[in-house]
Scaffold this active site. Structure first.
Site, PDB file in Angstrom:
ATOM      1  N   ALA A  94      43.875  40.214  38.802  1.00  0.00           N
ATOM      2  CA  ALA A  94      44.158  38.965  38.053  1.00  0.00           C
ATOM      3  C   ALA A  94      43.548  38.897  36.715  1.00  0.00           C
ATOM      4  CB  ALA A  94      43.309  37.925  38.879  1.00  0.00           C
TER       5      ALA A  94
ATOM      6  N   SER B  56      49.882  41.365  39.950  1.00  0.00           N
ATOM      7  CA  SER B  56      49.375  40.165  40.558  1.00  0.00           C
ATOM      8  C   SER B  56      49.844  39.183  40.700  1.00  0.00           C
ATOM      9  CB  SER B  56      47.707  40.128  40.330  1.00  0.00           C
ATOM     10  OG  SER B  56      47.135  38.959  40.767  1.00  0.00           O
TER      11      SER B  56
ATOM     12  N   GLN C 150      52.224  41.866  44.022  1.00  0.00           N
ATOM     13  CA  GLN C 150      51.386  41.795  44.970  1.00  0.00           C
ATOM     14  C   GLN C 150      51.305  40.146  45.408  1.00  0.00           C
ATOM     15  OE1 GLN C 150      48.011  40.083  43.960  1.00  0.00           O
ATOM     16  NE2 GLN C 150      47.859  39.360  45.989  1.00  0.00           N
TER      17      GLN C 150
ATOM     18  N   TYR D 263      49.906  36.816  47.099  1.00  0.00           N
ATOM     19  CA  TYR D 263      48.779  36.063  47.798  1.00  0.00           C
ATOM     20  C   TYR D 263      49.675  34.828  48.842  1.00  0.00           C
ATOM     21  CZ  TYR D 263      44.643  37.593  45.733  1.00  0.00           C
ATOM     22  OH  TYR D 263      43.533  38.744  45.660  1.00  0.00           O
TER      23      TYR D 263
ATOM     24  N   THR E 159      48.645  41.008  50.325  1.00  0.00           N
ATOM     25  CA  THR E 159      47.079  41.302  50.524  1.00  0.00           C
ATOM     26  C   THR E 159      46.497  40.454  51.553  1.00  0.00           C
ATOM     27  OG1 THR E 159      46.680  41.554  48.113  1.00  0.00           O
ATOM     28  CG2 THR E 159      44.862  40.774  49.085  1.00  0.00           C
TER      29      THR E 159
ATOM     30  N   ARG F 153      31.107  35.603  45.208  1.00  0.00           N
ATOM     31  CA  ARG F 153      30.808  36.284  44.191  1.00  0.00           C
ATOM     32  C   ARG F 153      29.906  35.288  43.443  1.00  0.00           C
ATOM     33  NH1 ARG F 153      36.748  37.339  43.229  1.00  0.00           N
ATOM     34  NH2 ARG F 153      37.320  38.376  45.223  1.00  0.00           N
TER      35      ARG F 153
ATOM     36  N   LYS G 298      47.909  45.211  52.025  1.00  0.00           N
ATOM     37  CA  LYS G 298      46.788  45.611  51.157  1.00  0.00           C
ATOM     38  C   LYS G 298      45.353  45.044  51.939  1.00  0.00           C
ATOM     39  CE  LYS G 298      44.857  45.535  46.529  1.00  0.00           C
ATOM     40  NZ  LYS G 298      43.746  44.582  46.563  1.00  0.00           N
TER      41      LYS G 298
ATOM     42  N   SER H 102      41.664  49.334  51.879  1.00  0.00           N
ATOM     43  CA  SER H 102      41.036  48.612  50.705  1.00  0.00           C
ATOM     44  C   SER H 102      40.177  47.366  51.401  1.00  0.00           C
ATOM     45  CB  SER H 102      42.209  47.769  49.928  1.00  0.00           C
ATOM     46  OG  SER H 102      41.473  46.814  48.814  1.00  0.00           O
TER      47      SER H 102
ATOM     48  N   HIS I 118      39.046  45.170  48.681  1.00  0.00           N
ATOM     49  CA  HIS I 118      39.305  44.407  47.655  1.00  0.00           C
ATOM     50  C   HIS I 118      38.105  44.706  46.708  1.00  0.00           C
ATOM     51  CE1 HIS I 118      41.467  40.598  46.766  1.00  0.00           C
ATOM     52  NE2 HIS I 118      40.774  40.564  45.579  1.00  0.00           N
TER      53      HIS I 118
ATOM     54  N   ARG J 246      34.914  42.928  46.842  1.00  0.00           N
ATOM     55  CA  ARG J 246      34.653  41.528  46.430  1.00  0.00           C
ATOM     56  C   ARG J 246      34.915  40.394  47.515  1.00  0.00           C
ATOM     57  NH1 ARG J 246      35.606  41.359  40.940  1.00  0.00           N
ATOM     58  NH2 ARG J 246      36.998  39.658  40.775  1.00  0.00           N
TER      59      ARG J 246
ATOM     60  N   GLY K  44      36.563  52.241  44.233  1.00  0.00           N
ATOM     61  CA  GLY K  44      35.493  53.077  43.729  1.00  0.00           C
ATOM     62  C   GLY K  44      35.973  54.272  43.129  1.00  0.00           C
TER      63      GLY K  44
ATOM     64  N   ARG L  18      36.488  56.503  40.198  1.00  0.00           N
ATOM     65  CA  ARG L  18      36.148  56.541  39.138  1.00  0.00           C
ATOM     66  C   ARG L  18      36.307  57.957  38.388  1.00  0.00           C
ATOM     67  NH1 ARG L  18      36.692  52.155  40.424  1.00  0.00           N
ATOM     68  NH2 ARG L  18      35.270  50.424  40.321  1.00  0.00           N
TER      69      ARG L  18
ATOM     70  N   ARG M 276      38.777  48.155  38.689  1.00  0.00           N
ATOM     71  CA  ARG M 276      38.217  47.775  37.587  1.00  0.00           C
ATOM     72  C   ARG M 276      38.447  48.768  36.055  1.00  0.00           C
ATOM     73  NH1 ARG M 276      35.242  46.848  42.148  1.00  0.00           N
ATOM     74  NH2 ARG M 276      34.418  44.777  42.133  1.00  0.00           N
TER      75      ARG M 276
HETATM   76  C1  LIG Z   1      38.762  41.529  38.275  1.00  0.00           C
HETATM   77  C2  LIG Z   1      39.585  41.905  39.687  1.00  0.00           C
HETATM   78  C3  LIG Z   1      40.670  40.861  40.070  1.00  0.00           C
HETATM   79  C4  LIG Z   1      41.306  41.413  41.360  1.00  0.00           C
HETATM   80  N1  LIG Z   1      42.446  40.574  41.675  1.00  0.00           N
HETATM   81  C5  LIG Z   1      43.076  40.785  42.585  1.00  0.00           C
HETATM   82  C6  LIG Z   1      44.176  40.242  42.903  1.00  0.00           C
HETATM   83  O1  LIG Z   1      44.846  39.390  42.056  1.00  0.00           O
HETATM   84  N2  LIG Z   1      45.015  40.615  44.044  1.00  0.00           N
HETATM   85  C7  LIG Z   1      44.605  41.641  44.945  1.00  0.00           C
HETATM   86  O2  LIG Z   1      45.254  41.893  46.057  1.00  0.00           O
HETATM   87  N3  LIG Z   1      43.443  42.316  44.639  1.00  0.00           N
HETATM   88  C8  LIG Z   1      42.941  42.039  43.384  1.00  0.00           C
HETATM   89  N4  LIG Z   1      41.685  42.646  43.225  1.00  0.00           N
HETATM   90  C9  LIG Z   1      41.230  43.873  44.149  1.00  0.00           C
HETATM   91  C10 LIG Z   1      41.843  45.236  43.558  1.00  0.00           C
HETATM   92  O3  LIG Z   1      43.386  45.161  43.819  1.00  0.00           O
HETATM   93  C11 LIG Z   1      41.177  46.553  44.394  1.00  0.00           C
HETATM   94  O4  LIG Z   1      41.530  46.298  45.528  1.00  0.00           O
HETATM   95  C12 LIG Z   1      39.840  46.801  43.827  1.00  0.00           C
HETATM   96  O5  LIG Z   1      39.601  46.361  42.248  1.00  0.00           O
HETATM   97  C13 LIG Z   1      39.765  48.236  43.984  1.00  0.00           C
HETATM   98  O6  LIG Z   1      38.523  48.511  43.892  1.00  0.00           O
HETATM   99  P1  LIG Z   1      37.857  49.186  42.117  1.00  0.00           P
HETATM  100  O7  LIG Z   1      38.002  48.109  41.326  1.00  0.00           O
HETATM  101  O8  LIG Z   1      36.750  49.739  42.388  1.00  0.00           O
HETATM  102  O9  LIG Z   1      39.031  50.259  41.720  1.00  0.00           O
HETATM  103  C14 LIG Z   1      40.802  42.496  42.120  1.00  0.00           C
HETATM  104  C15 LIG Z   1      39.743  43.305  41.693  1.00  0.00           C
HETATM  105  C16 LIG Z   1      39.099  42.769  40.477  1.00  0.00           C
HETATM  106  C17 LIG Z   1      37.957  43.612  40.166  1.00  0.00           C
HETATM  107  C1  LIG Z   2      40.890  34.499  42.687  1.00  0.00           C
HETATM  108  C2  LIG Z   2      40.884  35.659  43.490  1.00  0.00           C
HETATM  109  C3  LIG Z   2      41.661  35.541  44.610  1.00  0.00           C
HETATM  110  C4  LIG Z   2      41.442  36.878  42.655  1.00  0.00           C
HETATM  111  C5  LIG Z   2      40.979  38.073  43.023  1.00  0.00           C
HETATM  112  O1  LIG Z   2      41.543  38.752  43.981  1.00  0.00           O
HETATM  113  C6  LIG Z   2      39.841  38.572  42.655  1.00  0.00           C
HETATM  114  O2  LIG Z   2      39.204  38.149  41.794  1.00  0.00           O
HETATM  115  O3  LIG Z   2      39.269  39.539  43.320  1.00  0.00           O
END
Ligand SMILES: Cc1cc2nc3c(=O)[nH]c(=O)nc-3n(C[C@H](O)[C@H](O)[C@H](O)COP(=O)(O)O)c2cc1C
Ligand SMILES: CC(C)CC(=O)C(=O)O
Length: 379
Positions: free
Chosen positions: A87, A114, A148, A150, A176, A185, A250, A272, A274, A277, A309, A311, A331
């Site tokens: 996002a 996203s 993607q 929601y 997702t 968080r 996802k 995944s 997420h 998170r 993860g 990297r 990330r």
């Molecule tokens: C800052 C941030 C925002 C994210 N926003 C979304 C999103 O909008 N939609 C979604 O399906 N996943 C979102 N995710 C999850 C990512 O698609 C992904 O599953 C995750 O970042 C993978 O892990 P990594 O950051 O360790 O590579 C977000 C992750 C992060 C770190």
């Molecule tokens: C507002 C959240 C659902 C956005 C997201 O996917 C995230 O920050 O991991």
């Protein structure tokens, strides 16, 4: 936001990129990008799972040429490293998703845009395609960008997102399924994290919409409260009826859910959690992968992807060896975008791709189909 003092070429690893980016952003933005939920066991476990495997490399193989091409949803990609949906890219860089789309389109990398982008999905599509066309057409035609979704309580809104994505030529719809409510968080809660004035969720609200005017720093906690927590396997059929785009789910980490996804006719799943998170203490994705792949079997017709993860090139190698068709990174892309905009995203993709080639070369695997389960041993 402060200007970097380094050259992009001095960044040699994803870790270098993250280190630099974290010095450039306000604390609340770093916290948002970086955090996992609760105790962050799962965010850390995603990384730890890669460390549990070692590569039993092969010698005396002709590796003078190494080919990283893969097929994902029937489409040939130059590399098995894709961009996960994240996002709010304008928090990282003023050009936001446009810069990400240019880096992805220019290199033919598959980009999952996203729902919560700060640039409209139409604009991302056009920017991606224009970059692909000027780089020689490697990614023209939209198949290399996915959208993607929601699923919102407001079915009309959800359906209009799907229809807009289809009209803009997105190649697949990534639903997702791990976010019926938002993971906790803690840093975001403590920082009262929200989008600053002038930045908005471009797919959901237009600037000046009543809803935004009432609360300009619209908290993302409130956004996730609009997700439909009652959405089930049964409701998936209605999304299928709205679109001809192939579906990808996802957020799957269980073999039985993977089988259910296959039986629902999806084209792919992304193993995944997420990025750690959502549910804390959730299983690490690399740990979940083998059971999912085994349940689906070799002729499944469902492409299994993984994120969480990744990297290093050797992480990509390990995920492929355990049966993933490709991986996505979240990330690292946002850190690259922070550090150098389009050039930073391109740098992250380049680092990971060259590390993968290096790993395949030294492991005696000249093509992706040589990266098999027997290449790994448990540490
Ligand atoms: C800052 C941030 C925002 C994210 N926003 C979304 C999103 O909008 N939609 C979604 O399906 N996943 C979102 N995710 C999850 C990512 O698609 C992904 O599953 C995750 O970042 C993978 O892990 P990594 O950051 O360790 O590579 C977000 C992750 C992060 C770190
Ligand atoms: C507002 C959240 C659902 C956005 C997201 O996917 C995230 O920050 O991991």
């Amino acid at each position: 936001m402060t200007e970097p003092t380094l050259e992009v070429s001095s960044l040699l690893t994803v870790r270098d990129v993250e280190r630099l980016a974290r010095t450039m952003l306000p604390k609340s933005t770093v916290d948002y990008f970086r955090s996992g939920s609760d105790a962050e066991y799962t965010r850390r476990a995603n990384r730890g799972a890669f460390r549990k495997w070692a590569i039993a490399y092969r010698v005396l193989v002709d590796v003078s040429r190494v080919d990283t091409r893969v097929r994902v949803l029937g489409q040939e990609l130059a590399s098995p490293i894709l961009i996960a949906p994240t996002a709010y890219h304008r928090l990282a860089h003023p050009e936001g998703e446009r810069a990400t789309a240019r880096a992805a389109g220019g290199s033919g990398t598959l980009y999952v845009a996203s729902t919560l982008a700060t640039t409209s999905l139409e604009d991302i599509a056009a920017t991606y395609d224009a970059a692909g066309a000027s780089a020689g057409g490697a990614s023209v035609g939209g198949a290399s960008r996915w959208f993607q979704l929601y699923v919102h309580k407001d079915r009309g809104l959800t359906r209009s997102l799907v229809e807009r994505a289809e009209a803009s030529g997105y190649g697949a719809l990534v639903v997702t399924v791990d976010t019926p409510v938002l993971g906790r968080r803690l840093r975001d809660v403590r920082n009262a994290f929200g989008l600053p004035d002038g930045m908005h969720m471009a797919n959901l609200f237009a600037p000046g919409d009543g809803i935004e005017a009432k609360d300009p720093a619209f908290r993302h906690a409130q956004i996730a409260a609009r997700h439909d927590a009652s959405f089930t396997w049964h409701d998936l059929a209605s999304i299928r009826a709205w679109t001809r785009m192939p579906l990808v789910l996802k957020g799957i980490v269980r073999a039985d859910d993977a089988l259910r996804a296959r039986d629902s006719g999806v084209a792919g799943i992304i193993v995944s959690n997420h990025g750690g998170r959502q549910l804390d203490s959730a299983v690490a994705t690399l740990d979940a992968l083998p059971s999912v792949v085994e349940a689906l079997g070799a002729q499944a017709g469902v492409d299994v992807l993984l994120d969480g993860g990744v990297r290093w090139g050797t992480d990509v190698f390990k995920a492929l060896a355990l049966g993933a068709r490709a991986v996505l990174v979240g990330r690292p892309i946002v850190w690259g975008l922070t550090a150098f905009g389009e050039a930073g995203v391109a740098r992250v993709l380049d680092i990971l791709r060259s590390e993968l080639v290096h790993a395949m070369t030294l492991a005696g695997c000249p093509a992706i189909d040589a990266v098999t389960r027997d290449m790994l041993v448990r540490r």
